[in-house]
Scaffold this active site. Sequence first.
Site, PDB file in Angstrom:
ATOM      1  N   GLU A   1       0.934  -1.111   0.010  1.00 33.26           N
ATOM      2  CA  GLU A   1       0.120   0.063  -0.132  1.00 33.26           C
ATOM      3  C   GLU A   1       0.806   1.186   0.121  1.00 33.26           C
ATOM      4  O   GLU A   1       2.047   1.074   0.239  1.00 33.26           O
ATOM      5  CB  GLU A   1      -0.976   0.003   1.235  1.00 33.26           C
ATOM      6  CG  GLU A   1      -2.190  -0.672   0.987  1.00 33.26           C
ATOM      7  CD  GLU A   1      -3.281  -0.053   0.446  1.00 33.26           C
ATOM      8  OE1 GLU A   1      -2.997   1.124  -0.129  1.00 33.26           O
ATOM      9  OE2 GLU A   1      -4.307  -0.762   0.265  1.00 33.26           O
TER      10      GLU A   1
ATOM     11  N   GLU B   1      -9.969  -6.004  10.092  1.00 34.38           N
ATOM     12  CA  GLU B   1     -10.930  -6.641   9.362  1.00 34.38           C
ATOM     13  C   GLU B   1     -10.686  -8.320   9.950  1.00 34.38           C
ATOM     14  O   GLU B   1      -9.444  -8.719  10.394  1.00 34.38           O
ATOM     15  CB  GLU B   1     -10.360  -6.825   7.897  1.00 34.38           C
ATOM     16  CG  GLU B   1     -10.589  -5.584   7.118  1.00 34.38           C
ATOM     17  CD  GLU B   1      -9.945  -5.260   5.670  1.00 34.38           C
ATOM     18  OE1 GLU B   1      -8.596  -5.487   5.830  1.00 34.38           O
ATOM     19  OE2 GLU B   1     -10.357  -5.095   4.720  1.00 34.38           O
TER      20      GLU B   1
ATOM     21  N   ASP C   1      -9.712   1.729  -4.323  1.00 33.80           N
ATOM     22  CA  ASP C   1      -8.972   1.683  -3.195  1.00 33.80           C
ATOM     23  C   ASP C   1      -8.099   2.832  -3.080  1.00 33.80           C
ATOM     24  O   ASP C   1      -8.461   4.027  -3.068  1.00 33.80           O
ATOM     25  CB  ASP C   1      -8.032   0.547  -3.123  1.00 33.80           C
ATOM     26  CG  ASP C   1      -7.325   0.057  -2.018  1.00 33.80           C
ATOM     27  OD1 ASP C   1      -7.094   0.950  -1.102  1.00 33.80           O
ATOM     28  OD2 ASP C   1      -7.265  -1.206  -1.582  1.00 33.80           O
TER      29      ASP C   1
HETATM   30  C1  BGC Z   1      -7.140  -1.843   3.183  1.00 40.95           C
HETATM   31  C2  BGC Z   1      -7.262  -3.507   3.149  1.00 40.95           C
HETATM   32  C3  BGC Z   1      -8.767  -3.734   2.618  1.00 40.95           C
HETATM   33  C4  BGC Z   1      -8.779  -3.197   1.171  1.00 40.95           C
HETATM   34  C5  BGC Z   1     -10.153  -3.235   0.576  1.00 40.95           C
HETATM   35  C6  BGC Z   1      -7.150  -1.496   1.757  1.00 40.95           C
HETATM   36  O1  BGC Z   1      -6.933  -0.133   1.823  1.00 40.95           O
HETATM   37  O2  BGC Z   1      -5.887  -1.553   3.740  1.00 40.95           O
HETATM   38  O3  BGC Z   1      -7.290  -3.876   4.526  1.00 40.95           O
HETATM   39  O4  BGC Z   1      -9.133  -5.053   2.527  1.00 40.95           O
HETATM   40  O5  BGC Z   1      -8.482  -1.725   1.172  1.00 40.95           O
HETATM   41  O6  BGC Z   1     -11.168  -2.406   0.982  1.00 40.95           O
HETATM   42 CA    CA Z   2      -5.654   1.317   0.412  1.00 43.94          CA
END
Ligand code: BGC
Ligand code: CA
Length: 299
Positions: free
Chosen positions: A18, A121, A204
């Site tokens: 990320e 989650e 995202d």
């Molecule tokens: C989060 C994940 C999540 C994904 C989908 C990401 O930014 O860090 O944990 O599963 O987004 O929503």
């Molecule tokens: Ca993200």
Amino acid sequence: MSSLKIESIVLDYSRCGESPVWEEKSNSLLYVDIPSKKICRWDSLTKKVEEVSVDSPVSSVAIRQSGGYVATVGTRFCALNWEEKSLSDLFFVDKDKKNNRFNDGKVDPAGRYFAGTMAEETAPAVLERHQGSLYALFPNGTVEKYFDRVDISNGLDWSLDHKIFYYIDSLAYSVDAFDYDVQTGKIANRRSVYKMEKEEHIPDGMSIDTEGKLWVACYNGGRVIRIDPETGKRLQTVKLPTEKTTSCCFGGKDFSELYVTSARDGLHPDELSRQPEAGRIFKITGLGVKGIAPSAFAG
Ligand code: BGC
Ligand code: CA
Ligand code: BGC
């Protein structure tokens, strides 16, 4: 016309890569692996990755004007000294929410570090809803809370004229916009500028280009899309060799390359055998568009 090329830059896999950020002065790509609790820096000249391990899930990293970096770790805004591999706390949020963590974060054009939270989650995108909030750490060390009831606080960026703040709460399946006052950091007038289509799945991370269009990574969609926030239309789709594409940023020479992070967590063994590159960082060249340099935290 240059042709599109997609390659993975690091052979290591992230469980959930990320927050890619290009740092011009070190010719490097910064990124994090959230559940592995690692902040990484890939040097584009030596092709080596350096890592700093931290004590909690780390969800975003940003450049700091005074040197080093800032990061969101657990529910803390932190400063990171890269040479000493040490973290120091700047501010705690969500003290009443023991199951929360920060998620995506980015610095605004005036040097404020924006980041939002979410409940931890039980599986990707499975969580107790409405537990998150959006915050910004101001250069003077204070924190502003903008709103709560967020599901999964995700992609952020600002328009080129700094008058609009773009924001994604993933489970709304929408890219939203707010009027933005860059002098004060205030936001107003939330509206949706793009609704995700079914095959695009979950929005995202995102990044703006020099034409003011937004590149949005589609989690479970295996693609990045380029959208026009003025018309609400999708302009381009670039598919990646893995479905959990999490975020993107421009970098490289003149910010002409698009770097895309991805995740491995949440894929079953049979899915992993069909997408062996899941969790890698990809570099897309030949797009014919450029991005802008990331802003640095001014505190
Ligand atoms: C989060 C994940 C999540 C994904 C989908 C990401 O930014 O860090 O944990 O599963 O987004 O929503
Ligand atoms: Ca993200
Ligand atoms: C920082 C630099 C950084 C550049 C590009 C500047 O604001 O001071 O260290 O390389 O942004 O991200």
